[in-house]
Design a protein around this motif. Structure first.
Motif, PDB file in Angstrom:
ATOM      1  N   SER A  20       0.833  -1.211   0.000  1.00 15.17           N
ATOM      2  CA  SER A  20       0.000   0.000   0.000  1.00 15.17           C
ATOM      3  C   SER A  20       0.865   1.258   0.000  1.00 15.17           C
ATOM      4  O   SER A  20       0.590   2.208  -0.743  1.00 15.17           O
ATOM      5  N   ALA A  21       1.899   1.272   0.830  1.00 12.87           N
ATOM      6  CA  ALA A  21       2.776   2.440   0.904  1.00 12.87           C
ATOM      7  C   ALA A  21       3.436   2.718  -0.446  1.00 12.87           C
ATOM      8  O   ALA A  21       3.453   3.862  -0.921  1.00 12.87           O
ATOM      9  N   LEU A  22       3.971   1.672  -1.080  1.00 18.03           N
ATOM     10  CA  LEU A  22       4.599   1.853  -2.397  1.00 18.03           C
ATOM     11  C   LEU A  22       3.589   2.311  -3.440  1.00 18.03           C
ATOM     12  O   LEU A  22       3.876   3.192  -4.255  1.00 18.03           O
ATOM     13  N   ALA A  23       2.405   1.721  -3.415  1.00 17.05           N
ATOM     14  CA  ALA A  23       1.369   2.093  -4.391  1.00 17.05           C
ATOM     15  C   ALA A  23       0.928   3.539  -4.186  1.00 17.05           C
ATOM     16  O   ALA A  23       0.749   4.280  -5.164  1.00 17.05           O
ATOM     17  N   ILE A  24       0.757   3.952  -2.951  1.00 15.23           N
ATOM     18  CA  ILE A  24       0.319   5.328  -2.675  1.00 15.23           C
ATOM     19  C   ILE A  24       1.344   6.340  -3.167  1.00 15.23           C
ATOM     20  O   ILE A  24       0.995   7.301  -3.857  1.00 15.23           O
ATOM     21  N   VAL A  25       2.596   6.113  -2.836  1.00 11.04           N
ATOM     22  CA  VAL A  25       3.644   7.040  -3.300  1.00 11.04           C
ATOM     23  C   VAL A  25       3.738   6.998  -4.819  1.00 11.04           C
ATOM     24  O   VAL A  25       3.808   8.038  -5.484  1.00 11.04           O
ATOM     25  N   GLY A  26       3.718   5.799  -5.389  1.00 10.80           N
ATOM     26  CA  GLY A  26       3.794   5.659  -6.846  1.00 10.80           C
ATOM     27  C   GLY A  26       2.627   6.323  -7.556  1.00 10.80           C
ATOM     28  O   GLY A  26       2.804   7.007  -8.572  1.00 10.80           O
ATOM     29  N   LEU A  27       1.421   6.132  -7.036  1.00 12.50           N
ATOM     30  CA  LEU A  27       0.245   6.760  -7.649  1.00 12.50           C
ATOM     31  C   LEU A  27       0.291   8.274  -7.539  1.00 12.50           C
ATOM     32  O   LEU A  27      -0.119   8.984  -8.468  1.00 12.50           O
ATOM     33  N   PHE A  28       0.791   8.779  -6.413  1.00 14.94           N
ATOM     34  CA  PHE A  28       0.885  10.231  -6.260  1.00 14.94           C
ATOM     35  C   PHE A  28       1.865  10.806  -7.286  1.00 14.94           C
ATOM     36  O   PHE A  28       1.551  11.782  -7.976  1.00 14.94           O
ATOM     37  N   VAL A  29       3.026  10.199  -7.395  1.00 13.43           N
ATOM     38  CA  VAL A  29       4.033  10.667  -8.360  1.00 13.43           C
ATOM     39  C   VAL A  29       3.510  10.536  -9.785  1.00 13.43           C
ATOM     40  O   VAL A  29       3.618  11.470 -10.590  1.00 13.43           O
ATOM     41  N   LEU A  97      -8.242   8.934   4.709  1.00 14.99           N
ATOM     42  CA  LEU A  97      -7.700   9.614   3.527  1.00 14.99           C
ATOM     43  C   LEU A  97      -7.478   8.642   2.367  1.00 14.99           C
ATOM     44  O   LEU A  97      -7.748   8.983   1.212  1.00 14.99           O
ATOM     45  N   MET A  98      -6.983   7.436   2.673  1.00 15.54           N
ATOM     46  CA  MET A  98      -6.814   6.440   1.604  1.00 15.54           C
ATOM     47  C   MET A  98      -8.146   6.173   0.913  1.00 15.54           C
ATOM     48  O   MET A  98      -8.231   6.182  -0.321  1.00 15.54           O
ATOM     49  N   HIS A 142     -10.021  14.575  -4.743  1.00 15.97           N
ATOM     50  CA  HIS A 142      -8.938  13.628  -5.018  1.00 15.97           C
ATOM     51  C   HIS A 142      -7.573  14.291  -4.822  1.00 15.97           C
ATOM     52  O   HIS A 142      -6.695  13.724  -4.174  1.00 15.97           O
ATOM     53  N   TRP A 143      -7.406  15.476  -5.370  1.00 16.58           N
ATOM     54  CA  TRP A 143      -6.113  16.160  -5.286  1.00 16.58           C
ATOM     55  C   TRP A 143      -5.765  16.531  -3.836  1.00 16.58           C
ATOM     56  O   TRP A 143      -4.687  16.213  -3.348  1.00 16.58           O
ATOM     57  N   TYR A 144      -6.692  17.194  -3.152  1.00 20.08           N
ATOM     58  CA  TYR A 144      -6.386  17.657  -1.796  1.00 20.08           C
ATOM     59  C   TYR A 144      -6.271  16.495  -0.800  1.00 20.08           C
ATOM     60  O   TYR A 144      -5.439  16.529   0.111  1.00 20.08           O
ATOM     61  N   ALA A 145      -7.087  15.476  -0.969  1.00 17.45           N
ATOM     62  CA  ALA A 145      -6.975  14.307  -0.095  1.00 17.45           C
ATOM     63  C   ALA A 145      -5.665  13.557  -0.355  1.00 17.45           C
ATOM     64  O   ALA A 145      -5.021  13.070   0.582  1.00 17.45           O
ATOM     65  N   ALA A 148      -2.908  15.567   1.281  1.00 16.87           N
ATOM     66  CA  ALA A 148      -2.954  15.353   2.728  1.00 16.87           C
ATOM     67  C   ALA A 148      -2.455  13.957   3.093  1.00 16.87           C
ATOM     68  O   ALA A 148      -1.733  13.781   4.087  1.00 16.87           O
ATOM     69  N   LEU A 149      -2.785  12.959   2.272  1.00 16.20           N
ATOM     70  CA  LEU A 149      -2.338  11.591   2.521  1.00 16.20           C
ATOM     71  C   LEU A 149      -0.821  11.474   2.437  1.00 16.20           C
ATOM     72  O   LEU A 149      -0.191  10.830   3.282  1.00 16.20           O
ATOM     73  N   ILE A 150      -0.225  12.121   1.445  1.00 17.60           N
ATOM     74  CA  ILE A 150       1.238  12.076   1.301  1.00 17.60           C
ATOM     75  C   ILE A 150       1.909  12.777   2.483  1.00 17.60           C
ATOM     76  O   ILE A 150       2.895  12.280   3.034  1.00 17.60           O
ATOM     77  N   ILE A 151       1.377  13.914   2.892  1.00 15.29           N
ATOM     78  CA  ILE A 151       1.957  14.645   4.027  1.00 15.29           C
ATOM     79  C   ILE A 151       1.830  13.821   5.311  1.00 15.29           C
ATOM     80  O   ILE A 151       2.795  13.674   6.070  1.00 15.29           O
TER      81      ILE A 151
END
Length: 184
Positions: A20-29, A97-98, A142-145, A148-151
Motif C-alpha cells: 500500500s505504501a509503495l502504491a500510494i507514493v507511486g500513484l501520487f508521483v 484519507l486512503m 482527489h487532489w487535496y486528499a 494530505a495523505l502524502i503529508i
C-alpha cells in the motif's frame, strides 16, 4: 507467522502495509506527472490507464486490509498515553484519507458512466454516475486528499524512524519482521 499477535504483525499485515505504501507514493508521483503530459505524448493515454488500474487494485487491497485489520489483533502500542492516542488517530486518518482518495478517483473515472478497465483483467463497473459536476468535484477532493495523505504518510514514516532511533523501541522493526519483539 501469517497472522498478527499482541506482540507483533504477521506477514499478511506487513505485506499489505508496504505494498500500500509503495502504491500510494507511486500513484501520487504518477498522478502529478501525468497531469503535465501533452496531448501528443506517448504516455497521454497510457499513464492514466496505469493510474486507474493500480488505483482500483489498491482500493480492493485497502478494503481487504480493513477487513483483515478488524479480524486480527493489533500489537500492543508503544509510548506514553498521548503518543498512543496520536498514533491511533493518525492511523484512522490515514485509512480515511486512503479511502477518500481512492473513492474520489473512482468517481472521476466513472463519471461518464463507463467502467474502469483494470489491466485488461476485469472491468470495475460504474456504480454511481450522473451527479452534478461529479468529475470536477471528485477531482478537487482527489487532489487535496492525496496531498494530505502524502503529508500524513511522511509524518507516519518520520514517527516510525523516531521510535527506532530516538526511543529505541521495536515499532519500526515489527513492521519489517513478523512477530518481532525486542527485550527491554
Amino acid at each position: 507467522m501469517w497472522t498478527n499477535t499482541r506482540s507483533g504483525w504477521g506477514w499478511i499485515s506487513i505485506l499489505l502495509h508496504w505494498v500500500s505504501a509503495l502504491a500510494i507514493v507511486g500513484l501520487f508521483v504518477l498522478g502529478w506527472w501525468m497531469t503535465g503530459l501533452g496531448y501528443y505524448s506517448d504516455w497521454y493515454n497510457l499513464a492514466p490507464w496505469w493510474h486507474r488500474s493500480i488505483g482500483v487494485l489498491l482500493l480492493l487491497a485497502t478494503l481487504g486490509r480493513l477487513a483483515w485489520r478488524l479480524l486480527q489483533p493489533a500489537p500492543a502500542s508503544r509510548g506514553h498515553r498521548l503518543e498512543r492516542l496520536a498514533a491511533h488517530a493518525g492511523h484512522v486518518l490515514l485509512y480515511v484519507l486512503m479511502l477518500l482518495v481512492l473513492i474520489s478517483g473512482y468517481l472521476i473515472a466513472t463519471a461518464e458512466g463507463k467502467g474502469i478497465d483494470v489491466f485488461g483483467w476485469f472491468q470495475a463497473p460504474p456504480l454511481l454516475t450522473g451527479l452534478p459536476d461529479q468529475a470536477s468535484l471528485a477531482g478537487t477532493i482527489h487532489w487535496y486528499a492525496a496531498l494530505a495523505l502524502i503529508i500524513l504518510s511522511a509524518g507516519h514514516a518520520l514517527a516510525a524512524i523516531k521510535h527506532h532511533l530516538v526511543d529505541r523501541n521495536d515499532v519500526l522493526v515489527r513492521m519489517l519482521f513478523p512477530r518481532y519483539t525486542r527485550r527491554r
